[in-house]
Design an enzyme around this catalytic site. Structure first.
Site, short mmCIF file in Angstrom:
data_model
loop_
_atom_site.label_atom_id
_atom_site.label_comp_id
_atom_site.label_asym_id
_atom_site.label_seq_id
_atom_site.Cartn_x
_atom_site.Cartn_y
_atom_site.Cartn_z
N HIS A 185 0.85 -1.19 0.00
CA HIS A 185 0.00 0.00 0.00
C HIS A 185 0.88 1.24 0.00
CE1 HIS A 185 -3.44 -2.61 1.64
NE2 HIS A 185 -3.59 -2.41 0.35
N ARG A 214 -3.23 4.85 -2.24
CA ARG A 214 -3.09 3.54 -1.62
C ARG A 214 -2.78 2.42 -2.62
NH1 ARG A 214 -5.56 0.10 2.22
NH2 ARG A 214 -6.62 -1.68 1.31
N GLU A 227 0.70 -4.84 11.03
CA GLU A 227 0.27 -3.44 10.94
C GLU A 227 1.13 -2.64 11.91
OE1 GLU A 227 -1.82 -2.08 8.94
OE2 GLU A 227 -3.07 -3.72 8.20
N HIS A 281 2.55 -3.50 6.80
CA HIS A 281 1.58 -2.45 6.50
C HIS A 281 1.55 -1.45 7.66
CE1 HIS A 281 -0.58 -4.47 3.08
NE2 HIS A 281 0.10 -5.49 3.56
N ARG A 317 -5.75 -7.02 -2.45
CA ARG A 317 -6.99 -7.72 -2.78
C ARG A 317 -6.82 -8.52 -4.07
NH1 ARG A 317 -7.24 -5.74 1.28
NH2 ARG A 317 -8.90 -4.65 2.38
N GLU A 349 1.68 3.82 3.02
CA GLU A 349 2.13 3.31 4.32
C GLU A 349 3.65 3.36 4.38
OE1 GLU A 349 0.07 -0.46 4.36
OE2 GLU A 349 -1.87 0.54 4.16
ZN LIG Z 1 -1.87 -1.74 4.04
#
Ligand SMILES: [Zn+2]
Ligand SMILES: *[C@@H]1O[C@H](CO)[C@@H](O)[C@H](O)[C@H]1NC(C)=O
Ligand SMILES: *[C@@H]1O[C@H](CO)[C@@H](O)[C@H](O)[C@H]1NC(C)=O
Length: 497
Positions: free
Chosen positions: A260, A315, A460, A386, A334, A263
């Site tokens: 992403h 993103r 994360e 992430h 995804r 990030e």
């Molecule tokens: Zn992410």
């Protein structure tokens, strides 16, 4: 709001029995749900179609009711909850992108309580009117980005319903401007003498990161090699760095960062790992030396560059848009090919969680797939970095189920979280993605697990929504350092498999 006025919005709600406890089934990779066991189908499904314009084909929005302590955002379904971009703003951005940076002057970040179901519905409505977009959530609060022109209306809406909220960031653009200050003269001089421009006092452009990888391969050819495993949509290299002592019995660990684009702490942390192992290999612990390490610090190079030069909050990747609207970008997390197209994904190209036209449709995710098809390395772990929220998440992400060895994943995850706590005193929560947050199919961790890689985690990184994606540079070193401690715990676990 403008883009929704004069449109017909069709809401179809399919309500099913609400389960009071999360349904946990143990599924092997590839195994289907047993015929007689009902899938957790306690979602309400809203099908929204914008008939009058025909621009929105219909987006499936999953609304998961309160499960346990976790209250996911309506359509968020993300490792971090994601916004829908206002369609008009979006096309303006796309049209002007050659000349202009997206300006977030006056936009604010608020932390809003979601402790009551009704409150989340209020927020969903505001989001659908494009007054807000959603960032991260922790189950009891959600971080929302409020557009400058919407501050009054959103304030009114929340006050009317007595929904508690705090303004966390008064002016997002100010924070963006302060996030990544230029280096002073001394540091620049130091860089020139070092042979590469990388450090962990700054967020770097792709050129610096790739230059650093090449420098390491040139400086330590006995243990380090770099290759490009493919090219992005815009033709940038997807660089993979391998560190190995050449021991033929080594197990392998794969680490990706920067899936992403916005990030930034992710590539910064992954390159910190690389630097630590490369520069100190001789004195490293045997657990580290006897693993073949594979790192892709920036898996989404186009998106990453886009966040530096055009839109700090971009993103997705930069797949070109097609047709009139022409929204660009696929959410690479995804687009991986296990249970692709399932919950928490969108088939609408303008969505922040657009899954792409098919599994591995994107050169960036495809490159990873092909690498795994062609490698002889025996992978025991796959970590994908992430931000934000401070979570250590394990599969499955696609639905509320866990793999048979979930106890191992949970134990090692907890040990990793403890290592982080003891080094940097930050709290990380451990659990399965779908259970702790919300289902999201097509992530790289699910796909890795489906290949039989035992320790598959989504990490994360910091923070918990004080700065969100705009984490100032002084956090890079502490965050990366505590994360390195957790990576050592993982390395030890890999040796015990
Ligand atoms: Zn992410
Ligand atoms: C979520 O964050 C809020 C505000 O920081 C905090 O008060 C709350 O305890 C957190 N909830 C969970 C479940 O961690
Ligand atoms: C804010 O609310 C007013 C009154 O309800 C409405 O007329 C206006 O269109 C709203 N503005 C936005 C940006 O939604």
């Amino acid at each position: 709001m403008g883009s929704w006025s004069g449109t017909v919005v069709l809401l179809v709600t399919i309500s099913a029995a609400v389960l009071s406890t999360p349904l946990i089934n143990q599924l092997q990779p590839g195994q289907e749900w047993p015929q007689l066991v009902k899938q957790p189908s306690h979602e309400s499904v809203e099908v929204i179609s914008e008939k009058s314009t025909g621009e929105v084909e219909g987006e499936l929005v999953i609304v998961k009711p309160q499960v346990d302590k976790t209250e996911p955002e309506d359509e968020g379904n993300e490792d971090e909850v994601t916004p829908e971009i206002d369609f008009k703003t979006k096309s303006l951005i796309e049209g002007k992108e050659d000349t202009q940076k997206v300006d977030y002057t006056g936009a604010q970040l608020w932390k809003v309580s979601t402790q009551k179901d009704g409150w989340r519905i209020v927020l969903s409505r505001l989001r659908r009117r494009n007054l807000i977009s959603t960032w991260g959530t922790n189950g009891t609060t959600i971080d929302i980005l409020v557009q400058p022109h919407a501050i009054q209306n959103v304030t009114n809406a929340l006050k009317r319903e007595n929904i508690p909220f705090d303004v966390i960031i008064e002016d997002l653009q100010t924070r963006i401007n302060q996030e990544n200050p230029p280096l002073d003269e001394n540091e620049i001089e130091l860089q020139d003498r070092r042979g590469h421009r990388m450090n962990w006092k700054q967020y770097h452009r792709l050129e610096d990161i790739h230059g650093f990888l090449d420098y390491l391969a040139k400086t330590y050819p006995a243990i380090i090699s770099v290759k490009s495993i493919g090219k992005s949509h815009e033709g940038r290299d997807i660089k993979l760095l391998r560190i190995s002592n050449g021991n033929p019995t080594n197990k392998a660990v794969f680490i990706d960062g920067g899936i992403h684009a916005r990030e930034w702490i992710s590539p910064a942390t992954v390159t910190y790992f690389i630097n630590q192992f490369a520069e100190n290999f001789d004195v490293e612990h045997d657990d580290i030396k006897n693993i073949d390490w594979y790192f892709i610090p920036v898996l989404n190079p186009d998106g990453y560059e886009h966040t530096h030069v055009r839109d700090r909050l971009w993103r997705k990747n930069r797949r070109p848009g097609s047709g009139l609207r022409g929204c660009a970008g696929v959410d690479l997390n995804r687009n991986f090919g296990y249970r692709w197209g399932g919950k928490g994904t969108s088939n609408y190209p303008c969505s922040e969680i657009y899954r792409g036209p098919r599994a591995f449709s994107e050169p960036e995710s495809k490159a990873v797939q092909e690498f795994f098809q062609n490698t002889a390395a025996k992978f025991s772990a796959y970590l994908t970095y992430h931000s934000y929220g401070q979570y250590i998440l394990y599969p499955w992400g696609y639905d509320n189920a866990v793999p048979p060895d979930h106890n191992d994943l949970n134990d090692v995850g907890n040990n990793m979280a403890q290592a982080i706590k003891s080094v940097g005193n930050d709290n990380y929560m451990v659990g399965s993605s779908s259970n702790l947050l919300y289902p999201a199919a097509g992530g790289s961790d699910d796909w890795a697990k489906s290949l039989g890689i035992k320790y598959a985690y989504t990490i994360e990184l910091n923070d918990q929504g004080t700065y969100g994606f705009i984490l100032p540079t002084q956090y890079i070193e502490p965050v990366a350092k505590e994360s390195l401690a957790s990576l050592r715990v993982l390395a030890a676990a890999v040796h015990k498999i």
